[in-house]
Scaffold this active site. Structure first.
Site, PDB file in Angstrom:
ATOM      1  N   ILE A   1       4.022  -6.340  -7.993  1.00 51.83           N
ATOM      2  CA  ILE A   1       4.797  -5.193  -8.485  1.00 51.83           C
ATOM      3  C   ILE A   1       5.972  -4.962  -7.541  1.00 51.83           C
ATOM      4  CG2 ILE A   1       4.754  -2.750  -9.079  1.00 51.83           C
ATOM      5  CD1 ILE A   1       1.748  -3.022  -9.533  1.00 51.83           C
TER       6      ILE A   1
ATOM      7  N   GLU B   1      -6.072  -4.539  -4.634  1.00 45.28           N
ATOM      8  CA  GLU B   1      -6.787  -3.331  -5.049  1.00 45.28           C
ATOM      9  C   GLU B   1      -6.683  -3.076  -6.549  1.00 45.28           C
ATOM     10  OE1 GLU B   1      -2.589  -1.876  -4.405  1.00 45.28           O
ATOM     11  OE2 GLU B   1      -3.919  -3.412  -3.570  1.00 45.28           O
TER      12      GLU B   1
ATOM     13  N   SER C   1       8.529   0.854   1.232  1.00 43.96           N
ATOM     14  CA  SER C   1       8.407   0.873   2.690  1.00 43.96           C
ATOM     15  C   SER C   1       9.344   1.888   3.344  1.00 43.96           C
ATOM     16  CB  SER C   1       8.660  -0.524   3.270  1.00 43.96           C
ATOM     17  OG  SER C   1       9.938  -1.009   2.897  1.00 43.96           O
TER      18      SER C   1
ATOM     19  N   HIS D   1      -1.217  -7.176  -4.912  1.00 44.52           N
ATOM     20  CA  HIS D   1      -2.046  -5.971  -4.851  1.00 44.52           C
ATOM     21  C   HIS D   1      -3.504  -6.302  -5.180  1.00 44.52           C
ATOM     22  CE1 HIS D   1       1.100  -2.805  -4.541  1.00 44.52           C
ATOM     23  NE2 HIS D   1       1.854  -3.740  -5.090  1.00 44.52           N
TER      24      HIS D   1
ATOM     25  N   CYS E   1       1.657  -5.679  -0.019  1.00 51.36           N
ATOM     26  CA  CYS E   1       3.003  -5.402  -0.532  1.00 51.36           C
ATOM     27  C   CYS E   1       3.834  -4.689   0.537  1.00 51.36           C
ATOM     28  CB  CYS E   1       2.910  -4.614  -1.835  1.00 51.36           C
ATOM     29  SG  CYS E   1       4.424  -4.644  -2.822  1.00 51.36           S
TER      30      CYS E   1
END
Length: 229
Positions: free
Chosen positions: A171, A209, A56, A207, A88
């Site tokens: 993660i 994706e 971030s 996540h 995330c």
């Protein structure tokens, strides 16, 4: 055609593209994916947004030259009823947008709270979000993009998913602070909240994706269609 904006700051951006393409096929809704790199791309024709994972702090720095994050937050302020998926680091940005802005989700979050990279893990989650039914597509052949990246194929059988659980991939994941969640819980790992919904802001500490289960991307597309005006 629905225009879905994807912040191209960091993280599994191409995997989000792959997930959106397959999710649009599963719900039979035509979309255009807009790869957002500067604030001027944010306009009233964007129907929904994805804030991907990554780091971030690095994302905030990378966005400064083109004011991308400021443009994204301005867009969310202007169109509060359009859906946003933050995964995330994207969830961190929704909780802590900075620049004296009010949080977009009613929950506090702690960065990298599960530990470092080696503490990353996968776990089955319980999902309490009503998501569109899947109509699994035949295997799609996706073309290489300008960066020579070619998403993996997804088979018809693998795209079906398991309605009773969800494969969570964590993660260097953040965590929602205990007792800070003041909105709807949509995903849990045992008794811990790992996904929340606040209005049209869906924040996940994992996540989606990186799995073959596209239910969250289907949710984004269908909600974009229902709320675009």
């Amino acid at each position: 055609m629905l225009r879905i904006g994807l912040a191209m700051l960091q993280g599994a951006r191409h995997e989000h593209i792959e997930a959106l393409i397959h999710a649009s096929e599963e719900v039979d809704i035509e979309i255009e994916i807009v790869e957002l790199r500067k604030s001027s791309q944010l306009d009233s024709n964007i129907c929904a947004l994805i804030l991907p994972g990554g780091e971030s702090t690095a994302m905030r720095k990378a966005s400064k030259s083109e004011s991308l994050l400021d443009g994204i937050f301005d867009w969310m302020d202007k169109f509060p009823n359009r859906p946003v998926l933050g995964t995330c680091a994207g969830a961190i940005l929704l909780s802590n947008p900075g620049e004296q802005r009010q949080p977009y989700i009613s929950a506090q979050i702690s960065r990298n709270a599960w530990g470092r990279q080696r503490q990353s893990f996968e776990a089955q989650l319980e999902i309490e979000l009503e998501t569109p039914e899947s109509n699994p597509t035949k295997e799609l052949e996706l073309q290489r993009d300008n960066f020579n990246h070619k998403p993996l194929k997804i088979s018809h059988e693998a795209a079906i998913g398991n309605p009773d659980s969800y494969p969570g991939v964590f993660i260097r994941a953040p965590r929602f602070l205990a007792n800070s969640v003041k909105c709807t819980t949509v995903a849990t790992l045992e008794e811990e909240v790992v996904g929340i919904l606040d209005g049209m802001k869906l924040a996940l500490t994992f996540h989606p994706e990186l799995t073959l289960d596209r239910r969250f991307h289907r949710w984004l597309i269908v909600e974009a269609k229902n709320n675009f005006s």
